[in-house]
Design an enzyme around this catalytic site. Sequence first.
Site, PDB file in Angstrom:
ATOM      1  N   ARG A 199      37.944  47.367   5.687  1.00  0.00           N
ATOM      2  CA  ARG A 199      39.060  46.541   6.160  1.00  0.00           C
ATOM      3  C   ARG A 199      39.159  45.311   5.281  1.00  0.00           C
ATOM      4  O   ARG A 199      38.373  45.123   4.357  1.00  0.00           O
ATOM      5  CB  ARG A 199      38.789  46.102   7.604  1.00  0.00           C
ATOM      6  N   GLY A 226      27.156  42.586  12.016  1.00  0.00           N
ATOM      7  CA  GLY A 226      27.103  41.171  12.358  1.00  0.00           C
ATOM      8  C   GLY A 226      25.775  40.717  12.926  1.00  0.00           C
ATOM      9  O   GLY A 226      25.707  39.713  13.638  1.00  0.00           O
TER      10      GLY A 226
END
Length: 447
Positions: free
Chosen positions: A294, A166
């Site tokens: 994920r 991120g």
Amino acid sequence: MPYFRKVLIANRGEIARRVIRTCRRLGIRTVAVYSEADRALPFAREADEAVLIGPPPAAQSYMAIEKILDAAEETGAEAVHPGYGFLAENPLFARRCAERGLVFIGPRPEVIEAMGSKLASRQLMRRAGVPVIPGWDEPLPTLAEAQRVAGALGFPLLLKASAGGGGIGMHLVSSPDELERAFDSARERAQRYFGDGTLYFERLVPGARHIEVQVARDSHGAGVHLFERECSIQRRHQKVIEETPSPFLDAERRAALCEAALRGAEAIDYTNVGTIEFVFDQAGQFYFLEMNTRLQVEHPITEETTGVDLVELQLRIAAGQPLGLAQEGIRQEGHAIECRVYAEDPQTFLPSPGTITRMELPEGARYEFGYEEGNAVTPYYDPLIGKVITRGATRSEAIERMIEALRGMRIEGIKTNLPLLLAVCQDASFQSGRYDTSFLSRPRSGQ
């Protein structure tokens, strides 16, 4: 018979509601866990059971592994869906699930661990024949070593945390002086955020496009891709708007990209649903960036264009069943766009906590929101409050429907980024598909 009788969702907000919806359709009972700050949120009400696991700070609730596993045991859950964020890519959590007799709905712990290390994942993908961004695939233990390597590679470079994500722990360095100023703080921040201060270099790819591929593999060795998602509208390395198919790719580039993603997933014997992210340079060459082990925030646009429920696919694979999909049977129809709605000031981008006094979501779009009118948005968690997704037969139709939805939305009591989202969707460069990851950092043309 459903894949599981009962699933605990180790997450909150919109992703918890999303998992609950598919489980309900499949006849699977659900258990929500919630913090004291989230007691009144819809996901806690919509699950079949809800367990309070701690005070608002995530470390004492949504990151508290043993509390979550105790809740699963007490409620008789068979499996745990981690959502995204929090513990979703934590190999220790996946291991503890197995040790306590629970199915972790995701890949094996060792795969999560390997892909969580940017250095290890680069090395694995390179061995699999997947192009990797040029750089230095060894740890940089000291400033002196970093300066030596930078001198050989040449500036500008990205100094990155191996365990990062991120954009955290990432620094653009364009000179020896900038490297000297950034090195210690980058290492200390990486250690503080991720418990691992390992740093490495990647060459800067100017004018890059950020495009990812959705993959899925079962425990029987079968794998498919579900095409790509364009994620280049970003602010500080955080995605804001995503779309599929990418307006940048032609059929040949798309086929090469998706084949490389499948090759990478097979090389690490990936199991379950995952996403391999790439950057494209201005010449059209793509490079591996990272793998997210994920479900992605932006998964709905893939669902809208393929008709595949990715949460059900996760459940199916975790239950040990075959994919039930063949590559030639997966078709992408139409175009879909997702806008992330954040509780933040559209000018300063600072979070804007508070109580939502009014929320109106017009018809004609798909909404995935973790909050309702009257709910409080607290400062404890990510400021994402929801997502709006539109689909059209063409890209222009999907954009028109998004503009209509954004214009019709009313969210009051907090500030949101709705004005920014609308401005982007109306921008001439965005509408033409000519944009890259620097789009939000430069002046935008009107429409």
